[in-house]
Design a protein around this motif. Structure first.
Motif, PDB file in Angstrom:
ATOM      1  N   GLY A 116      -4.077   1.240  -2.051  1.00 30.37           N
ATOM      2  CA  GLY A 116      -4.411   2.658  -2.131  1.00 30.37           C
ATOM      3  C   GLY A 116      -3.231   3.600  -2.024  1.00 30.37           C
ATOM      4  N   ASP A 117      -3.491   4.879  -2.363  1.00 23.95           N
ATOM      5  CA  ASP A 117      -2.438   5.874  -2.570  1.00 23.95           C
ATOM      6  C   ASP A 117      -1.465   5.355  -3.618  1.00 23.95           C
ATOM      7  OD1 ASP A 117      -3.663   7.688  -0.945  1.00 23.95           O
ATOM      8  OD2 ASP A 117      -2.243   7.540   0.716  1.00 23.95           O
ATOM      9  N   LEU A 118      -2.018   5.236  -4.821  1.00 23.33           N
ATOM     10  CA  LEU A 118      -1.282   4.682  -5.956  1.00 23.33           C
ATOM     11  C   LEU A 118      -0.343   5.698  -6.588  1.00 23.33           C
ATOM     12  CD1 LEU A 118      -4.357   3.072  -7.800  1.00 23.33           C
ATOM     13  CD2 LEU A 118      -2.747   1.893  -6.273  1.00 23.33           C
TER      14      LEU A 118
ATOM     15  N   SER B 111       0.839  -1.194   0.000  1.00 21.49           N
ATOM     16  CA  SER B 111       0.000   0.000   0.000  1.00 21.49           C
ATOM     17  C   SER B 111       0.876   1.246   0.000  1.00 21.49           C
ATOM     18  CB  SER B 111      -0.895  -0.022   1.254  1.00 21.49           C
ATOM     19  OG  SER B 111      -1.779   1.074   1.244  1.00 21.49           O
ATOM     20  N   ASP B 112       0.258   2.371  -0.344  1.00 18.23           N
ATOM     21  CA  ASP B 112       0.925   3.678  -0.196  1.00 18.23           C
ATOM     22  C   ASP B 112       2.232   3.772  -0.987  1.00 18.23           C
ATOM     23  OD1 ASP B 112      -0.756   5.151   2.066  1.00 18.23           O
ATOM     24  OD2 ASP B 112      -0.587   3.043   2.614  1.00 18.23           O
ATOM     25  N   LEU B 113       2.207   3.289  -2.219  1.00 14.16           N
ATOM     26  CA  LEU B 113       3.413   3.408  -3.053  1.00 14.16           C
ATOM     27  C   LEU B 113       3.595   4.850  -3.539  1.00 14.16           C
ATOM     28  CD1 LEU B 113       3.373   0.086  -5.111  1.00 14.16           C
ATOM     29  CD2 LEU B 113       4.168   0.525  -2.790  1.00 14.16           C
ATOM     30  N   HIS B 114       2.518   5.633  -3.537  1.00 14.29           N
ATOM     31  CA  HIS B 114       2.600   7.072  -3.861  1.00 14.29           C
ATOM     32  C   HIS B 114       3.473   7.346  -5.092  1.00 14.29           C
ATOM     33  CE1 HIS B 114       0.377   8.904  -0.504  1.00 14.29           C
ATOM     34  NE2 HIS B 114       0.788   7.869   0.200  1.00 14.29           N
ATOM     35  N   GLY B 115       3.295   6.518  -6.109  1.00 10.84           N
ATOM     36  CA  GLY B 115       3.975   6.787  -7.368  1.00 10.84           C
ATOM     37  C   GLY B 115       5.448   6.414  -7.400  1.00 10.84           C
TER      38      GLY B 115
ATOM     39  N   GLY C 202      -3.560   0.546   5.216  1.00  9.51           N
ATOM     40  CA  GLY C 202      -2.382   1.356   4.928  1.00  9.51           C
ATOM     41  C   GLY C 202      -2.586   2.714   5.571  1.00  9.51           C
ATOM     42  N   HIS C 203      -2.327   3.800   4.798  1.00  6.85           N
ATOM     43  CA  HIS C 203      -2.706   5.173   5.136  1.00  6.85           C
ATOM     44  C   HIS C 203      -1.797   5.819   6.172  1.00  6.85           C
ATOM     45  CE1 HIS C 203      -5.090   8.718   5.481  1.00  6.85           C
ATOM     46  NE2 HIS C 203      -5.788   8.382   6.540  1.00  6.85           N
ATOM     47  N   ILE C 204      -1.545   5.153   7.293  1.00  9.49           N
ATOM     48  CA  ILE C 204      -0.688   5.746   8.335  1.00  9.49           C
ATOM     49  C   ILE C 204       0.690   5.097   8.182  1.00  9.49           C
ATOM     50  CG2 ILE C 204      -0.469   6.308  10.790  1.00  9.49           C
ATOM     51  CD1 ILE C 204      -3.022   7.391   9.410  1.00  9.49           C
ATOM     52  N   HIS C 205       1.511   5.721   7.331  1.00  8.79           N
ATOM     53  CA  HIS C 205       2.757   5.085   6.880  1.00  8.79           C
ATOM     54  C   HIS C 205       3.686   4.728   8.031  1.00  8.79           C
ATOM     55  CE1 HIS C 205       2.370   7.647   2.924  1.00  8.79           C
ATOM     56  NE2 HIS C 205       1.269   7.027   3.230  1.00  8.79           N
ATOM     57  N   GLU C 206       3.726   5.577   9.056  1.00 10.63           N
ATOM     58  CA  GLU C 206       4.732   5.426  10.101  1.00 10.63           C
ATOM     59  C   GLU C 206       4.297   4.487  11.222  1.00 10.63           C
ATOM     60  OE1 GLU C 206       2.714   7.962   9.345  1.00 10.63           O
ATOM     61  OE2 GLU C 206       3.010   9.662  10.698  1.00 10.63           O
TER      62      GLU C 206
END
Ligand code: FE2
Length: 281
Positions: free
Chosen positions: A37-39, A9-13, A226-230
């Motif tokens: 998500g957060d593709l 998740s959260d690869l953010h590009g 995902g969402h909360i990366h830390e």
């Protein structure tokens, strides 16, 4: 025995992380890749369109031509402009499956329930945000949603808390819930409140109370977030329990190798392994 599913998740590009996802999937022989998500990279509607057209869609078009390619299920996340769902759905790749708002047929007779929605946040993009009670003081009520013409439109939650309730979105998923709840995996971008998976630095919990309530009521064996990366770094755990549901947030950090989990369908919750943190404790 090889793994069946890779979830990240959260690869953010991050082009590096997308390539590592496909490499890891190939090496572990999985039959399914789940993108939680957060593709796309943080940016404007035009920036994200360029990312999908220049990198994301060509990457997966080439991937599906390879022997042994896994099927892919995806949802967007709060940092993705929702106007681009149509771009991905109409890309002519039937094995690239959109799971948001649906309970889909998954591997070996299992079902996959997907939702991109998260509680309203301090961020401006509101396409995948919905309201729930108990949100903190940093919650931003005003922001933007995708316009049909590709331009952002001003949006406000003020006075819309009821019509924009995240609970009604989970009710939509609940109405599609299969008869056998022992064979459902959830892929919800936002983690449940009050777990090891929803912590900001300082151990502040910012997860969704309604997501937690849904999992408590529906009791799937595994729920992916995902969402909360830390949060896995803050809590020291990438997996936690809500009643008997094992919940996962692999975390993500663009400065480090891919964070993902793999598991087998014979025992999804019992075979979880994190790419950097090892087996679930
Ligand atoms: Fe994210």
């Amino acid at each position: 025995m090889s793994d069946d599913v890779l979830y990240t998740s959260d690869l953010h590009g991050s082009e590096t992380h997308y390539r590592q996802t496909l490499d890891w999937a190939r090496r572990s022989g999985v039959r399914a890749i789940l993108l939680g998500g957060d593709l796309a990279p943080h940016g404007s509607i035009a920036d994200q369109q360029a990312f999908y057209e220049r990198f994301f869609l060509p990457l997966f078009r080439a991937y599906f031509k390879k022997e042994g390619a896994a099927d892919i299920w995806w949802i967007m996340g709060n940092d993705d402009w929702a106007v681009h769902v149509a771009l991905l759905e109409r890309a002519g790749m039937p094995r690239l499956r959109h799971a948001h708002g649906r309970v889909c047929a998954f591997l070996d007779g299992w079902s996959l329930a997907g939702s991109a929605f998260v509680p309203a946040s301090p961020f401006a993009l509101k396409d995948w945000e919905r309201w729930e009670d108990g949100l903190g003081a940093s919650t931003r009520r005003d922001g933007f949603r995708s316009g049909a013409d590709g331009q952002p439109l001003p949006f406000s939650f003020v006075g819309r808390e009821r019509s924009e309730a995240i609970a009604s979105e989970f009710a939509t998923i609940g109405r599609q819930w299969p008869e056998d709840p022992s064979r459902v995996i959830c892929m919800f971008h936002g983690p449940p409140y009050g777990t090891a998976l929803d912590q900001l630095h300082g151990n502040v919990h910012v997860g969704s109370r309604e997501t937690r309530r849904f999992l408590e009521e529906r009791r799937p064996p595994l729920s992916l977030h995902g969402h909360i990366h830390e949060s896995p770094d803050v809590s020291g755990k990438f997996a936690d329990r809500v009643n008997e549901t094992v919940c996962v947030n692999p975390g993500q950090d663009p400065r480090h190798p891919l964070r993902a989990v793999t598991f087998r369908m014979s025992d999804p919750a019992g075979t979880l392994r994190h790419t950097l943190m090892g087996a679930a404790t």
